[in-house]
Scaffold this motif. Structure first.
Motif, PDB file in Angstrom:
ATOM      1  N   HIS A  80       0.805  -1.229   0.000  1.00 18.39           N
ATOM      2  CA  HIS A  80       0.000   0.000   0.000  1.00 18.39           C
ATOM      3  C   HIS A  80       0.836   1.277   0.000  1.00 18.39           C
ATOM      4  O   HIS A  80       1.754   1.408   0.808  1.00 18.39           O
ATOM      5  CB  HIS A  80      -0.888   0.047   1.242  1.00 18.39           C
ATOM      6  N   PHE A 270      -0.222  -7.304   3.100  1.00 18.60           N
ATOM      7  CA  PHE A 270      -1.013  -8.455   3.575  1.00 18.60           C
ATOM      8  C   PHE A 270      -1.473  -9.244   2.351  1.00 18.60           C
ATOM      9  O   PHE A 270      -1.500  -8.710   1.238  1.00 18.60           O
ATOM     10  CB  PHE A 270      -2.158  -8.019   4.500  1.00 18.60           C
TER      11      PHE A 270
ATOM     12  N   GLU B 310      -9.012  -5.634   5.756  1.00 18.78           N
ATOM     13  CA  GLU B 310      -9.279  -5.704   4.318  1.00 18.78           C
ATOM     14  C   GLU B 310      -9.974  -4.440   3.841  1.00 18.78           C
ATOM     15  O   GLU B 310      -9.681  -3.928   2.747  1.00 18.78           O
ATOM     16  CB  GLU B 310     -10.122  -6.949   4.001  1.00 18.78           C
ATOM     17  N   SER B 313      -7.686  -1.524   3.159  1.00 16.45           N
ATOM     18  CA  SER B 313      -6.989  -1.696   1.883  1.00 16.45           C
ATOM     19  C   SER B 313      -7.940  -1.426   0.709  1.00 16.45           C
ATOM     20  O   SER B 313      -7.620  -0.677  -0.220  1.00 16.45           O
ATOM     21  CB  SER B 313      -6.438  -3.120   1.817  1.00 16.45           C
ATOM     22  N   ASN B 314      -9.124  -2.034   0.774  1.00 17.46           N
ATOM     23  CA  ASN B 314     -10.085  -1.875  -0.330  1.00 17.46           C
ATOM     24  C   ASN B 314     -10.525  -0.428  -0.513  1.00 17.46           C
ATOM     25  O   ASN B 314     -10.859  -0.015  -1.619  1.00 17.46           O
ATOM     26  CB  ASN B 314     -11.314  -2.749  -0.081  1.00 17.46           C
ATOM     27  N   ALA B 316      -8.720   2.225   0.012  1.00 21.32           N
ATOM     28  CA  ALA B 316      -7.625   3.154  -0.302  1.00 21.32           C
ATOM     29  C   ALA B 316      -7.889   3.866  -1.620  1.00 21.32           C
ATOM     30  O   ALA B 316      -7.564   5.030  -1.795  1.00 21.32           O
ATOM     31  CB  ALA B 316      -6.305   2.394  -0.355  1.00 21.32           C
TER      32      ALA B 316
END
Lengths: 477, 487
Positions: A80, A270, B310, B313-314, B316
């Motif tokens: 990220h 991850f 999760e 992250s999704n 972002a």
């Protein structure tokens, strides 16, 4: 103080697949901006990645060619960071379980072979490209999602020249495998270098800097040489090296600080839950291994054995896949490989380099058959080597056979004894003093006389015969 | 004949017999939405003219569904139609493509009515975190419909649509179905393609139907299930006809009742209704036995590591660069124009619960914490799955309450995230282990709020859930009840 250098390389290779790593978009270079995109590579909400099988196969090919252990458990992770060229704001990559590990590559430098260990090679997707205008920053997502293999060495390189040799060798292997066009200018091969220095004899490593933004192998070498000197000066003047990322400025031939370690990202890796981990069975891997072509190192050994080429010649010819293929094609048709080799290493390489032509084009420019036909004319004393050198660019330019050019321009060698004898008589008569010098033992004088004969015959005289006749006429006079 | 009081299967029957047309159905629902949705607020993107136009087009279609309408949760991409996840950050977003399930529905002649409300990005259990404001429970307008698919549940309960699609990450289909008195199925992970479903937690999200009864649920599953090459997590199994075998006998079937699901804190009304339902199964000849799923107590904690990680992250990608909201004016918060834009866009675009989950997930995935949180959670997740695997060696299905409580009042839990999270305590385990689970109505509380019963089965054994649920619906009529204000 005397220092030694420690370098580790990260090379990103764009793999030559038709479609992108996780979607069906074309990977073609140079298309109009944002035309090779779809919801997946644009990271549209709801879109999902699906692994390109060819990406995996190409990656395994490379891994095997650099003697890595290929993982049978394949998993992808998300890395990220926020940046506009990364539409999902994470990159699909491999973190703790790379595709390949523990490989090596042997490099040759100054007649020495050195083994460079490969730490790992992992698969990931490329980012897009930012274009800055005076008023705005634009993003081209065509490159987004292009398959990349990142190959990371152990810190085994100890100079800029070794690094250059490593890159050349790696590129050569990748070209043999037909998995990448390795064009640094197009960005299909990119290289970051970690470099540190330490006083000779010191065990622990010095503080390293990471160099980015080099866009040619020469750029890498120049950047490293600059950076090594910069670090030496820094230490010599009692200043510490700061762990940081530095950008190479090609125009200024300098490196500049981009960010320090404190500003480094926490990538929050991850496992990507959208890509299910899977296993590759050993049979698949063995089949890919069986399918590997002969690689440069093996070819070099074979060329020395089979064609009696010198180590150096064999190394140069096998370094470029297409040069090697060309050589063997020519050698099939003509049984003096050394003669072919001399031409390849000399005039032909020179021609390619001067005109910036890649070796792959050689077979179209000068089909091996045309080259060997010309070499045969030399062997048969129909033309001299000198005439051959003169006409070979014409063969390329016009596509004509050597024999045709010779005929058109009346360039056949004069091997007629009586014709040569009369010309030589004339030359001897015109150059009394030089003839005397020759008689008094000056070998150079002979060369001058031969030159005069060549001038009169526009280079067509058979040089061996000219030599003999001059000597004979002078001694009998 | 009141069209809106019929199940999807019955409407389809009438369509097949040409006794009604797609236009009749669309008009009937539009009229009903017109008169009732001001109070319920289920629909957030609806274009009545467009619906009628589509109905007209589908009028003589010889497709499977012949223009039968369906309501869609706002986290499904529908090409060219507003798709916002009920979040300001996706203001104005019209996707350039449709989700696989939307394509499947349209290929089969379904009429996509419009988008229904949800908790922002599906973060919530009450539909109150929506940027459009809450949806109201049709059984009591002062109550929440549950969530996150509150709009889907309310629209079907109030008969504003014959059926609807939702998504379930920790109970987001089953809990609102339970609180609204309808049927809600979370299929096995991998059975329905997630392509085009805007991801909350990719390893937990699953799409499923909201229907009036089991038959409709099976009918809709026949359309939306199946392998999708665009979704790597979609499983390539043979396609099943879920309508077949609905009427099979449940005599001798072994049902496990996990003791961990009848804990203190559960509404006594809920416990009573579920226990009464269990008696009905016994009478029908099922063998009912108490069982234990020992790792149940760790489910909520595990979920609140995995799901926010999760999600962080999704989510972002919602950065103001390509689509949705972009904020660049106003007071500077960072020297870099780019980071300033990121911060202001995400600061303004996300609601409080979305920010809370992004923070939780970002923290859990941070370097140095990953092993202690995310990795640990994955290990516990395996334990929870093992519990089910063990149980299904002996039992055909497991029955529990769907939610520990009946519908709660709007605003009752909005200031207490933990209390809100516990609303999903019985539904989360099915997501963590990937197994299918369905909620069916099993009675009403004293204040006339519906109670739901959850049936859990082996992975890919949806047929078992349908068989058991259908048997129950043959013996009861809870599923036929319509809220008073919506009759």
């Amino acid at each position: 103080m005397k220092y030694e250098t420690v370098i580790g390389l990260e090379v990103h290779v764009q793999l030559d697949t038709n479609s992108k790593a996780f979607c069906g978009c074309s990977t073609e270079f140079g298309a109009p901006a944002n035309t090779h995109t779809c919801p997946v590579c644009l990271g549209m909400p709801g879109s999902l990645p699906v692994l390109n099988e060819k990406f995996l196969k190409h990656s395994i090919r490379v891994a095997l060619a650099i003697d890595c252990t290929v993982a049978n458990f394949i998993k992808f992770d998300r890395k990220h960071y926020f940046y506009p060229d990364l539409p999902k704001d994470y990159q699909i990559s491999q973190y703790d379980k790379p595709l390949a590990s523990n490989g090596y590559l042997d490099i040759n430098l100054d007649g020495q072979t050195k083994r460079i260990r490969i730490l790992r090679a992992h698969m990931e997707e490329d980012a897009g490209k930012l274009i800055h205008t005076p008023t705005a920053s634009l993003v081209d997502y065509n490159r987004t999602g292009t398959p990349l293999l990142e190959i990371v060495t152990e810190p085994d390189l100890s100079s800029a020249d070794e690094t250059y040799a490593y890159l050349t060798q790696l590129k050569s292997i990748l070209e043999y495998l037909e998995v990448s066009d390795c064009d640094m200018e197009k960005g299909s091969l990119r290289c970051d270098a970690n470099v540190s220095i330490r006083p000779v004899g010191q065990k622990e490593l010095g503080t390293k800097t990471e160099l980015k933004n080099m866009n040619s192998f020469k750029g890498v070498r120049d950047a490293l040489n600059y950076e090594i000197k910069r670090q030496e000066k820094q230490l010599d003047s009692g200043n510490p090296i700061i762990q940081e990322t530095r950008l190479w400025d090609e125009a200024k031939q300098k490196t500049f600080s981009m960010r320090t370690k404190e500003e480094a990202h926490d990538y929050r890796y991850f496992p990507d839950p959208d890509l299910v981990p899977f296993t590759v069975d050993s049979l698949t891997i063995e089949n890919i291994r069986k399918d590997l072509p002969e690689l440069p190192q093996a070819k070099k050994v074979r060329l020395t054995a089979e064609y009696a080429l010198s180590n150096y010649d064999a190394a140069v010819i096998s370094a470029d896949k297409h040069l090697g293929l060309y050589f063997e094609q020519a050698a099939k048709q003509y049984n003096n490989p050394k003669h072919i080799c001399n031409w390849l290493m000399g005039d032909i390489m020179n021609y390619l380099n001067t005109n910036n032509i890649p070796a792959i084009k050689l077979k179209d420019l000068l089909p091996a058959k045309k080259l060997t036909a010309m070499l045969e004319l030399i062997d048969q004393d129909i033309i001299s080597g000198k005439i051959a050198k003169k006409i070979f660019p014409e063969i390329i330019a016009t596509g004509k056979e050597a024999s045709a050019i010779i005929k058109e321009q009346n360039l056949s060698q004069i091997s007629d004894t009586s014709e040569l004898e009369s010309i030589i008589r004339q030359v001897i008569a015109e150059n009394d003093t030089v003839v005397e010098e020759f008689k008094s033992g000056k070998d150079k004088a002979l060369m001058f006389l031969v030159g005069q004969v060549m001038r009169k015959t526009r280079g067509k005289a058979n040089p061996q015969m000219v030599n003999a006749i001059i000597k004979e006429q002078i001694s009998s006079s | 004949m009141d069209i809106t009081n019929l199940s999807a299967a019955k409407l389809l029957d009438l369509l097949n017999k040409k006794q009604i047309s797609s236009v009749d159905i669309a008009s009937a629902y539009l009229n009903r939405i017109e008169s009732l949705d001001d109070k319920i607020k289920a629909f957030i993107h609806l274009d009545p003219e467009d619906v009628l136009k589509k109905a007209e087009k589908l009028k003589d279609s010889d497709s499977k569904l012949k223009g039968l309408p369906i309501a869609i949760k706002d986290n499904f991409c529908v090409k060219g139609q507003l798709t916002t996840c009920a979040s300001n950050i996706l203001a104005g977003f019209k996707p350039p493509y449709s989700a696989t399930v939307i394509e499947k529905l349209e290929n089969d002649g379904a009429l996509i009515m419009g988008k229904v409300n949800m908790d922002e990005f599906a973060f919530g259990s009450s539909c109150e975190t929506s940027c459009y404001g809450p949806t109201h429970n049709p059984w009591n307008l002062d109550c929440a419909p549950g969530g996150s698919s509150g709009g889907s549940a309310a629209s079907v309960a109030a008969r504003l649509a014959p059926w609807a699609l939702g998504s379930d990450t920790g109970g987001s289909i089953r809990q609102p179905a339970s609180l609204c008195g309808i049927v809600g199925l979370k299929p096995t992970y991998g059975l329905v393609s997630r392509y085009g479903l805007i991801a909350f937690a990719s390893s937990l999200d699953q799409i499923g139907p909201f229907t009036q009864d089991i038959t409709d649920s099976a009918l809709l599953m026949n359309i939306i299930s199946g392998h999708d090459p665009k979704d790597s997590t979609s499983v390539n199994t043979k396609t099943l006809d879920y309508l077949a075998g609905l009427n099979a006998d449940i005599k001798g079937l072994k049902i496990g009742i996990p003791k961990e699901y009848f804990i203190e804190g559960i509404d006594s009304d809920v416990r009573d209704k579920v226990e009464q339902a269990i008696e009905i199964f016994k009478k029908a000849g099922a063998i009912v036995e108490p069982i234990s799923l020992p790792h149940t107590e760790y489910a909520v904690a595990t979920y609140y590591i995995v799901a926010p990680s999760e999600a962080s992250s999704n989510l972002a990608r919602f950065d103001g660069v390509q689509y949705g909201l972009r904020v660049k004016d106003g007071e500077k918060v960072n020297d870099s124009a780019l980071i300033d834009m990121y911060m202001k866009t995400r600061g303004k675009g996300f609601g409080a619960e979305a920010k809370r989950r992004i923070l939780l997930g970002t923290y859990a995935l941070s370097s140095g914490y990953y092993d202690a949180y995310y990795l640990k959670a994955l290990k516990v997740r395996t334990k929870i799955t093992d519990d089910f695997n063990q149980a299904f060696k002996k039992y055909d299905c497991i029955i529990t309450p769907t939610s520990p409580t009946k519908a709660f009042k709007l605003n009752e839990k909005t200031n207490d995230p933990l209390a809100m999270y516990l609303s999903d305590i019985f539904t989360i385990s099915a997501n963590l282990s990937g197994i299918p689970a369905i909620s069916i109505p099993c009675g009403f509380t004293q204040d006339n709020l519906p109670v739901g019963l959850q049936i859990l089965g082996k992975a890919f054994d949806e047929q078992m859930l349908f068989k058991v649920g259908h048997a129950y619906q043959q013996l009861t009529d809870w599923h036929t009840r319509v809220p008073e204000g919506c009759k």
